[in-house]
Design an enzyme around this catalytic site. Structure first.
Site, PDB file in Angstrom:
ATOM      1  N   GLU A 160      29.772  13.796  32.497  1.00  0.00           N
ATOM      2  CA  GLU A 160      30.351  15.123  32.316  1.00  0.00           C
ATOM      3  C   GLU A 160      30.565  15.448  30.841  1.00  0.00           C
ATOM      4  O   GLU A 160      31.677  15.491  30.337  1.00  0.00           O
ATOM      5  CB  GLU A 160      31.680  15.229  33.083  1.00  0.00           C
ATOM      6  CG  GLU A 160      31.568  15.045  34.586  1.00  0.00           C
ATOM      7  CD  GLU A 160      30.907  16.223  35.279  1.00  0.00           C
ATOM      8  OE1 GLU A 160      30.548  17.205  34.604  1.00  0.00           O
ATOM      9  OE2 GLU A 160      30.736  16.155  36.509  1.00  0.00           O
TER      10      GLU A 160
ATOM     11  N   ASP B 264      26.485   8.068  38.843  1.00  0.00           N
ATOM     12  CA  ASP B 264      27.463   8.354  37.801  1.00  0.00           C
ATOM     13  C   ASP B 264      28.869   8.111  38.329  1.00  0.00           C
ATOM     14  O   ASP B 264      29.137   8.250  39.520  1.00  0.00           O
ATOM     15  CB  ASP B 264      27.308   9.769  37.237  1.00  0.00           C
ATOM     16  CG  ASP B 264      26.959  10.802  38.302  1.00  0.00           C
ATOM     17  OD1 ASP B 264      26.980  10.471  39.495  1.00  0.00           O
ATOM     18  OD2 ASP B 264      26.660  11.943  37.932  1.00  0.00           O
TER      19      ASP B 264
END
Length: 404
Positions: free
Chosen positions: A136, A76
């Protein structure tokens, strides 16, 4: 095969990439500078690269020199809207921060791509490198799945792996079969009454007492309606009512985050919150509406892949560094969307710097969180090794199953 020697040679370049990303973090689904940095870092490699349209993702496919299935590796790339307070020489100054270590994940995945590329002729299958924005809270993995990341090699991968850094005794690695992180759910309850003058509550139907009872009852419910071996965490974080201090509002509402570890708990939660809210509201002459939104599913490690990962990483780093986590953590992770489609394993690598006491190290998401980027080589090595070994295992199983 071991990639560690090559990973250590790559480490200075990977650290430089990590620190560049750290100094210039981007949040959400749009990470143009980060995407450009990844594409530059992959340039010169024989990869099939595509970029996202709904997000600035990068998908790179490495074709092995021998026929076989595909394995997916995820890193990520997004940061958090946190003002950094580390004082590092390469600290961010733009109001965002890589407070969760995604800069290390991105650099490590670039490293894994380079390591595997150097041995591509020996690779018995293909590897998909998933560089993902929006972990997120933006469901970036789900967006990439919608855009075809799982089919990038032509067929669904047989396994998927992702690693995550965290504070703690440096170099320690852990994972577990089954749930490793909770599912994340958002609960909203609105109590509807009848507004009026605050001096004459008898002429109104005040939703506020009902709402406050509901908030207290929700916290009690979690200890009385759920199996303690399959726990949930429910935290009321929002309470809203009227604006005028001398007026009873016509409605009041609350918001809560709820973490679950199983589909059964989620089903019970849906039933019990509705029963509780409507019952308490009715006792006050009010009504209630309940909305439970599932944000992320449980991050569920495939039992076979998790055990194989524990064995493989113990062989790679030594058994003293690798252990099985005793229980799932109640945070959430959108790699869960990948693991809902593909068997795989999510694991942790602890990376507190040597000058920080692991026992008091700042947690992920803290503005003072720090990670030792010397361990990028370990994470790159682990990802490359897991992909190569899984493809080798598939190749051997295929050969063993051949009647000829």
């Amino acid at each position: 095969m071991t990639f560690m020697d090559d990973a250590r040679v790559l480490l200075p370049e990977l650290v430089a990439l990590r620190r560049d990303l750290h100094a210039h973090p981007e949040t959400g689904l749009e990470l143009p500078r980060t995407q450009h940095a990844v594409l530059q870092a992959l340039s010169g490699l024989d990869l099939e690269i595509t970029t996202g349209t709904r997000t600035t993702s990068v998908t790179a496919v490495l074709r092995g020199g021998r026929p076989g299935p595909a394995v997916l590796l995820r890193g990520d790339m997004d940061a958090l809207p946190v003002v950094e307070e580390t004082g590092l020489a390469f600290a961010s100054t733009n109001g965002a921060m890589h407070a969760c270590g995604h800069d290390l994940h991105t650099a490590a995945l670039v490293g894994a791509a380079r390591l595997l590329h150097a041995h591509r002729e020996e690779l018995p299958g293909d590897v998909i490198f998933m560089f993902q924005p929006g972990e997120e809270g933006n469901k970036g993995a789900s967006v990439m799945i919608d855009e075809g990341v799982l089919d990038a090699a032509g067929a669904r991968p047989i396994a998927a792996y992702a690693g995550h850094v965290a504070p703690g005794e440096p170099g320690r690695v852990f994972t577990r079969p089954g749930p490793i992180l909770a599912g994340s759910n958002r609960l909203h309850i609105t109590v509807h009454g009848r507004g009026g003058h605050a001096s004459s509550p008898q002429w109104a139907l005040d939703p506020v007492p009902a709402l406050t009872e509901i908030a207290t009852a929700l916290h009690t419910m979690t200890t009385r309606r759920f199996d303690p071996t399959d726990p949930i965490v429910l935290t009321v974080t929002q309470l809203r009512a009227g604006d005028a201090i001398n007026a009873i509002p016509s409605q009041a509402s609350l918001g809560a985050t709820v973490r679950t570890l199983s589909a059964r708990s989620l089903e019970i939660l849906r039933e019990e919150t509705k029963r509780l809210a409507e019952g308490i509201a009715a006792a006050h002459g009010c009504t209630a509406t309940v909305d439970l939104e599932v944000l992320y599913p449980v991050t569920m490690n495939d039992p076979q892949e998790a055990r194989a990962t524990l064995d493989q990483l113990a062989e790679l780093f030594g058994p003293d560094r690798v252990s099985q986590a005793p229980a799932a953590a109640m945070g959430s992770e959108d790699f869960s969307f990948v693991l809902a489609e593909v068997p795989g394993c999510y694991f942790y690598l602890l990376t507190s710097p040597a000058d920080i006491d692991p026992a008091t190290a700042e947690a992920n998401h803290s503005p003072r969180a720090q990670f030792d980027d010397a361990y990028i080589a370990d994470l790159a090595d682990a990802l490359a090794d897991l992909a190569y070994t899984r493809l080798e295992r598939a190749s051997q199983e295929s050969d063993g199953g051949d009647p000829q």
